[in-house]
Design a protein around this motif. Sequence first.
Motif, PDB file in Angstrom:
ATOM      1  N   SER A  29       0.844  -1.193   0.000  1.00  0.00           N
ATOM      2  CA  SER A  29       0.000   0.000   0.000  1.00  0.00           C
ATOM      3  C   SER A  29       0.881   1.245   0.000  1.00  0.00           C
ATOM      4  O   SER A  29       2.039   1.190   0.429  1.00  0.00           O
ATOM      5  CB  SER A  29      -0.889   0.015   1.242  1.00  0.00           C
ATOM      6  OG  SER A  29      -1.764  -1.096   1.255  1.00  0.00           O
ATOM      7  N   PRO A  30       0.349   2.367  -0.489  1.00  0.00           N
ATOM      8  CA  PRO A  30       1.108   3.624  -0.388  1.00  0.00           C
ATOM      9  C   PRO A  30       1.513   3.857   1.058  1.00  0.00           C
ATOM     10  O   PRO A  30       0.709   3.645   1.971  1.00  0.00           O
ATOM     11  CB  PRO A  30       0.108   4.690  -0.873  1.00  0.00           C
ATOM     12  CG  PRO A  30      -0.843   3.934  -1.735  1.00  0.00           C
ATOM     13  CD  PRO A  30      -0.952   2.560  -1.141  1.00  0.00           C
ATOM     14  N   GLU A  31       2.737   4.268   1.279  1.00  0.00           N
ATOM     15  CA  GLU A  31       3.277   4.376   2.643  1.00  0.00           C
ATOM     16  C   GLU A  31       2.426   5.245   3.541  1.00  0.00           C
ATOM     17  O   GLU A  31       2.108   6.383   3.237  1.00  0.00           O
ATOM     18  CB  GLU A  31       4.689   4.964   2.579  1.00  0.00           C
ATOM     19  CG  GLU A  31       5.300   5.108   3.919  1.00  0.00           C
ATOM     20  CD  GLU A  31       6.619   4.348   4.029  1.00  0.00           C
ATOM     21  OE1 GLU A  31       7.074   4.251   5.149  1.00  0.00           O
ATOM     22  OE2 GLU A  31       7.153   3.884   3.030  1.00  0.00           O
ATOM     23  N   LEU A  93      -4.987   1.142  -5.849  1.00  0.00           N
ATOM     24  CA  LEU A  93      -5.511   2.269  -6.621  1.00  0.00           C
ATOM     25  C   LEU A  93      -6.389   3.173  -5.761  1.00  0.00           C
ATOM     26  O   LEU A  93      -6.284   4.405  -5.820  1.00  0.00           O
ATOM     27  CB  LEU A  93      -6.304   1.757  -7.827  1.00  0.00           C
ATOM     28  CG  LEU A  93      -5.508   1.050  -8.922  1.00  0.00           C
ATOM     29  CD1 LEU A  93      -6.440   0.558 -10.022  1.00  0.00           C
ATOM     30  CD2 LEU A  93      -4.446   1.963  -9.507  1.00  0.00           C
ATOM     31  N   SER A  94      -7.264   2.577  -4.954  1.00  0.00           N
ATOM     32  CA  SER A  94      -8.169   3.398  -4.138  1.00  0.00           C
ATOM     33  C   SER A  94      -7.401   4.205  -3.088  1.00  0.00           C
ATOM     34  O   SER A  94      -7.700   5.384  -2.860  1.00  0.00           O
ATOM     35  CB  SER A  94      -9.228   2.514  -3.475  1.00  0.00           C
ATOM     36  OG  SER A  94      -8.649   1.602  -2.563  1.00  0.00           O
ATOM     37  N   LEU A  95      -6.402   3.589  -2.469  1.00  0.00           N
ATOM     38  CA  LEU A  95      -5.611   4.311  -1.474  1.00  0.00           C
ATOM     39  C   LEU A  95      -4.811   5.445  -2.109  1.00  0.00           C
ATOM     40  O   LEU A  95      -4.718   6.543  -1.556  1.00  0.00           O
ATOM     41  CB  LEU A  95      -4.675   3.345  -0.754  1.00  0.00           C
ATOM     42  CG  LEU A  95      -5.331   2.337   0.198  1.00  0.00           C
ATOM     43  CD1 LEU A  95      -4.306   1.331   0.690  1.00  0.00           C
ATOM     44  CD2 LEU A  95      -5.987   3.047   1.371  1.00  0.00           C
ATOM     45  N   THR A  96      -4.229   5.176  -3.272  1.00  0.00           N
ATOM     46  CA  THR A  96      -3.441   6.208  -3.953  1.00  0.00           C
ATOM     47  C   THR A  96      -4.331   7.362  -4.393  1.00  0.00           C
ATOM     48  O   THR A  96      -3.984   8.540  -4.216  1.00  0.00           O
ATOM     49  CB  THR A  96      -2.718   5.612  -5.169  1.00  0.00           C
ATOM     50  OG1 THR A  96      -1.897   4.521  -4.756  1.00  0.00           O
ATOM     51  CG2 THR A  96      -1.851   6.663  -5.844  1.00  0.00           C
ATOM     52  N   MET A  97      -5.482   7.037  -4.971  1.00  0.00           N
ATOM     53  CA  MET A  97      -6.389   8.095  -5.432  1.00  0.00           C
ATOM     54  C   MET A  97      -6.894   8.937  -4.269  1.00  0.00           C
ATOM     55  O   MET A  97      -6.975  10.166  -4.365  1.00  0.00           O
ATOM     56  CB  MET A  97      -7.559   7.475  -6.199  1.00  0.00           C
ATOM     57  CG  MET A  97      -7.175   6.874  -7.539  1.00  0.00           C
ATOM     58  SD  MET A  97      -8.601   6.198  -8.426  1.00  0.00           S
ATOM     59  CE  MET A  97      -9.496   7.720  -8.826  1.00  0.00           C
ATOM     60  N   THR A  98      -7.239   8.290  -3.157  1.00  0.00           N
ATOM     61  CA  THR A  98      -7.702   9.036  -1.990  1.00  0.00           C
ATOM     62  C   THR A  98      -6.616   9.984  -1.490  1.00  0.00           C
ATOM     63  O   THR A  98      -6.877  11.145  -1.169  1.00  0.00           O
ATOM     64  CB  THR A  98      -8.119   8.067  -0.873  1.00  0.00           C
ATOM     65  OG1 THR A  98      -9.228   7.272  -1.328  1.00  0.00           O
ATOM     66  CG2 THR A  98      -8.528   8.825   0.392  1.00  0.00           C
ATOM     67  N   ARG A  99      -5.398   9.500  -1.428  1.00  0.00           N
ATOM     68  CA  ARG A  99      -4.275  10.353  -1.006  1.00  0.00           C
ATOM     69  C   ARG A  99      -4.128  11.555  -1.928  1.00  0.00           C
ATOM     70  O   ARG A  99      -3.976  12.695  -1.464  1.00  0.00           O
ATOM     71  CB  ARG A  99      -2.985   9.528  -1.023  1.00  0.00           C
ATOM     72  CG  ARG A  99      -1.728  10.310  -0.648  1.00  0.00           C
ATOM     73  CD  ARG A  99      -0.478   9.560  -1.070  1.00  0.00           C
ATOM     74  NE  ARG A  99      -0.373   9.465  -2.530  1.00  0.00           N
ATOM     75  CZ  ARG A  99       0.467   8.635  -3.149  1.00  0.00           C
ATOM     76  NH1 ARG A  99       1.248   7.835  -2.455  1.00  0.00           N
ATOM     77  NH2 ARG A  99       0.515   8.622  -4.469  1.00  0.00           N
TER      78      ARG A  99
END
Length: 215
Positions: A29-31, A93-99
């Motif tokens: 996941s994105p850090e 993808l969802s975590l990156t987009m939310t960030r």
Amino acid sequence: MRAVLALVLLLSLAGCFSSPVVHFYVLASPEGEDISARDREAEGPRVAIMPVSLPGYLQRPQMVVRQGDDVDIRIEDFHRWGEDLSLGIARVLSLTMTRDMRSRRGVAMPLRTGAPADYRAQVDIRRFEGAPGGKVQLEAAWSLSRDGKTLRDGVFRTEGEAGASMADMIEAQSDLLEELGTELARTTLAADAGSSQAERGRDGRQSQSGGKKRE
């Protein structure tokens, strides 16, 4: 007697060799990123990540390594995904987009969560593999839609160094997915800004029309 001796010998040899260890991996996941309760109540653009489609050769628990050309692949029986790959991709993808949409109070979540959404993002993976000591590659067709109408679409291609080990390769593949997530977030914000501007224009015209006096 010789049959018994042969059986004993086979059992002894079997005890000398242990089964290879099976290694399991998940996409990184994105850090430091997670979808918080505050994100779930976002007032900005809300995006549902549709189920991610995979080519047939990736629809398996074993990892796939491409061996130096475009036609030769190897199935790694002792290196496996610890999660459904399509679900793992949707998660990253969802975590990156939310960030990347947080400044506009946007959020992206997999469709299966049932969260309300303004937009839907469809991702069809065409290529997503590599080889330790070589390259990792990602190719994906994507589209962004609202109310059943496609607003933007395209094909995303990127690659990077795989690193020396299988674990390094998974980290590198995760980085490629982050690049795709950033591109989808940028596209969503641009589309949402355009929609907001168009709505303001319609509201302004309606206000002017309603303010005219009849002769």
